[in-house]
Design an enzyme around this catalytic site. Structure first.
Site, PDB file in Angstrom:
ATOM      1  N   GLY B 217       0.814  -1.212   0.000  1.00 34.31           N
ATOM      2  CA  GLY B 217       0.000   0.000   0.000  1.00 34.31           C
ATOM      3  C   GLY B 217       0.851   1.266   0.000  1.00 34.31           C
ATOM      4  N   HIS B 218       0.170   2.386  -0.219  1.00 38.11           N
ATOM      5  CA  HIS B 218       0.820   3.687  -0.378  1.00 38.11           C
ATOM      6  C   HIS B 218       1.675   4.102   0.817  1.00 38.11           C
ATOM      7  CE1 HIS B 218      -1.737   5.913   2.499  1.00 38.11           C
ATOM      8  NE2 HIS B 218      -2.667   5.020   2.181  1.00 38.11           N
ATOM      9  N   ASP B 219       2.756   4.785   0.503  1.00 32.51           N
ATOM     10  CA  ASP B 219       3.638   5.391   1.503  1.00 32.51           C
ATOM     11  C   ASP B 219       4.318   4.374   2.416  1.00 32.51           C
ATOM     12  OD1 ASP B 219       3.287   8.373   1.036  1.00 32.51           O
ATOM     13  OD2 ASP B 219       1.198   7.756   1.241  1.00 32.51           O
ATOM     14  N   VAL B 237       1.432   3.196   4.699  1.00 32.68           N
ATOM     15  CA  VAL B 237       2.206   3.910   5.703  1.00 32.68           C
ATOM     16  C   VAL B 237       2.823   2.967   6.732  1.00 32.68           C
ATOM     17  CG1 VAL B 237       2.208   6.037   7.071  1.00 32.68           C
ATOM     18  CG2 VAL B 237       0.406   5.692   5.399  1.00 32.68           C
TER      19      VAL B 237
END
Lengths: 311, 311, 311
Positions: B217-219, B237
């Site tokens: 997932g993102h970041d 994150v």
């Protein structure tokens, strides 16, 4: 699947080589399985256990493997192998059509919609306005996509239902005639796959957002504004009401209903209907607070056992 | 996302139609969310709960939905809808650009790198030397790949963050401006998907190996020489330190850290920080040996209960 | 991997720059790992723990990192780094070959087989008659597909084994020389990935049906008429006998055997051999009925504890 225009029953009986008990001029409107069939349609039944269900269903025509009394207003087709007869009908009226190019000539693509390189858009696909179809997406024949919907790379819309009849020689594939229908403002993540219905439709409601690698099985109906995190998997024929949230890797068994606004925590396994507006956790799924209490109790078990032994 | 070159604050205020409290000539260096923002950047805040955090963050400019006292050295933009204003900025300065061909003219591809058929390489993508990009891989705009990295068929690099703001009418998509950055000698399995950061970057460190159908997932920041087996899923994150091993189907919740050298056994669900160099198991995850003891105890429960009842 | 035709042992020794103890004119038939090697083949061993196994295996030639007494009928090659020597051999005799077009000139595709747009068919791939390869499928070099097999969009056949040697500097990739071999009347779902064997073959037996996003690791052998639901994951070197059913999201660890006709319920985690014709559930997997009893007992624990405390 609906016939457009309807077909004469005598034509279908002749095509399948089956004996007819009913009105040869009856206009058949489509084909569908028992649980989704509508008036005017053909269905099939091959097990005595389901005879009653089929004969009292909305179906106007039933393909059946035993001579039975014809219910009023219904028509019967007799076949030793109703599944095979039904499957022939599916293949005859919705045969697989190969595609020579990435975007079919018969696809209907709305204004402002962008198709990135490598996208496959099959025959008779409809895509609305202002959609963004990223690279290497595959959309099978007859799928329908709404407006302002985003589909990410590697996603597959309208793949065949995973549906077989177990026979002595192995599994026989049910030819799928249903569709995948995606609403407006939906977002479908990278590598997510949404299968078509067997003879009805798989639907994703307006505003729902599916993360990467979500698997949605045939004939599932997803409501509006649902949120599914990565790697969620849903078997066939599930009804997901509006505003449902499924966190990552949740698994859902077939033939059940998830109530409006239910929230299911990550890795849970859903094996029965869930009530609206509750939070669930565990495999099999439980009320989340009960499950948390249970986990806390299990953690304390060693000392509880010592306490009880020393009592 | 960084502006290159920086933008005058007055230009941004005008673009968004917002009232400014600060220096109109201030040079803005980029935009980012509160938890990743750097000096010179714009961030936004729309809930009183986070006002203090935003106003004391590294951000030089804060888009805010209430008149507050301006902290020294900071500049304020007032908006009834800071999220919308911020999102407009993202779309304005990093708009989606469609691609007419499989390999963008603005892609920078190193010597010795092989792109197999069907690979999509978006705008401004950088790929290092001696990489092997297998058939039907999709690499979104602005992604960066190091040297000697292998990406397998069906993988997707840089897909959008799964990130929405819940509003009365449904979910509003946050336009992602971050990137996916993959290091040197990384291997990315078939169908694996690595999302871009929302406004920062998702990173995979040198030498890390991801098996098939891994979802990142993102970041998320993945360290060096990590090993993720098939179907691992990581929400956004997450910080994964070096030398971490996640076995098959492990799920990781968002906003946590997995310590260096930690090993997590198959199907575990990680919901909190993990310490370095320990082995974990279970959903939720526990120290593996404790979890094994617990499972053994549960297996013996029936006889323990009999013993206690007969005491 | 087999050599065709066989290679002289002296040629191989010279190629690798290794000292030979044995017959320089011996005809080497192929290369393989200890557990799959056949008479005539080369294998390698680099740890004293496995010397005996390698020297008493079916291998005719052993690459070894210590001077040992040569067993009768065997030949030895001495190397400080047997893994590196073996890996060089793999790369030399089955190097990666890039493809300039979607369907390789050396692919052999049977009559009646349909390849939809975007399908990648690598070098030396063989596909039987009347198959349907949907859009954007990727089939790596040397894969073999039987007759009447259906492969859905996004699936990847023959990706590299996820197999590395851990060294001080990080993970070194074992170059895969095996193949993926898919039988007749198999159906492979959207996004499903089947890796090649490291030096042997990964096989899927006739009539087996794999749903979407199933991951099959290297050197796994799947029998006939198996049914795997969505998101099942199988690590490497697993033997799945005929008629096995794995429901959704089941995970299978490496190096084990699942007996004929076994059924494993959704989300189970298989860590040891399973007996034929039994039903299993849980992570780790247990006999399904025992597991259900255990779950029922745990649910009742709070009242049992009250009962025992009040006794």
């Amino acid at each position: 699947m609906k016939f457009n225009p309807p077909k004469k029953l005598s034509e279908i009986a002749e095509l399948l080589g089956l004996e007819l008990d009913g009105d040869p001029d009856f206009q058949v409107t489509g084909i569908n399985e028992i649980h989704m069939v509508e008036q005017g349609d053909i269905t099939f039944v091959d097990h005595p256990k389901y005879y009653k269900k089929a004969l009292s269903s909305a179906a106007s025509v039933v393909i059946i493997n035993q001579k039975v009394e014809r219910p009023k207003g219904k028509h019967l087709l007799f076949s030793d192998e109703p599944f095979t007869a039904y499957n022939s009908l599916s293949k005859k009226f919705r045969p697989f059509q190969s595609s020579a190019r990435h975007i079919s000539d018969s696809a209907d693509i709305g204004e402002g919609t962008i198709i990135q390189p490598g996208g496959f858009i099959g025959n008779h696909v409809k895509i609305g306005k202002n959609c963004l179809i990223h690279a290497n997406v595959s959309i099978y024949d007859h799928s329908v996509i709404g407006d302002e919907t985003i589909i990410h790379s590697g996603a597959v819309i309208g793949g065949d239902a995973f549906y077989y009849k177990k026979e002595a020689a192995g599994y026989t594939k049910m030819h799928s005639t249903g569709r995948a229908i995606i609403g407006n403002r939906v977002e479908i993540g990278c590598g997510t796959t949404i299968d078509k219905g067997v003879s009805g439709d798989t639907t994703v409601g307006d505003g729902s957002k599916l993360d990467n690698m979500v698997h949605v099985g045939h004939d599932t109906q997803i409501g509006k504004n649902c949120l599914f995190a990565g790697q969620v998997g849903i078997a066939g024929v599930v009804i997901v009401e509006d505003d449902v949230i499924l966190w990552g890797q949740v698994g859902v068994q077939k033939d059940l209903r998830i109530g409006k606004g239910a929230v299911v925590l990550g890795q849970s396994g859903i094996g029965k209907d869930l009530e609206p507006n509750k939070t669930y956790f565990g495999s099999p799924t439980r009320d989340a607070r009960e499950k948390m209490k249970e986990l806390a109790l299990i953690k304390k078990l060693p000392e509880i056992i010592v306490e009880l032994r020393n009592k």
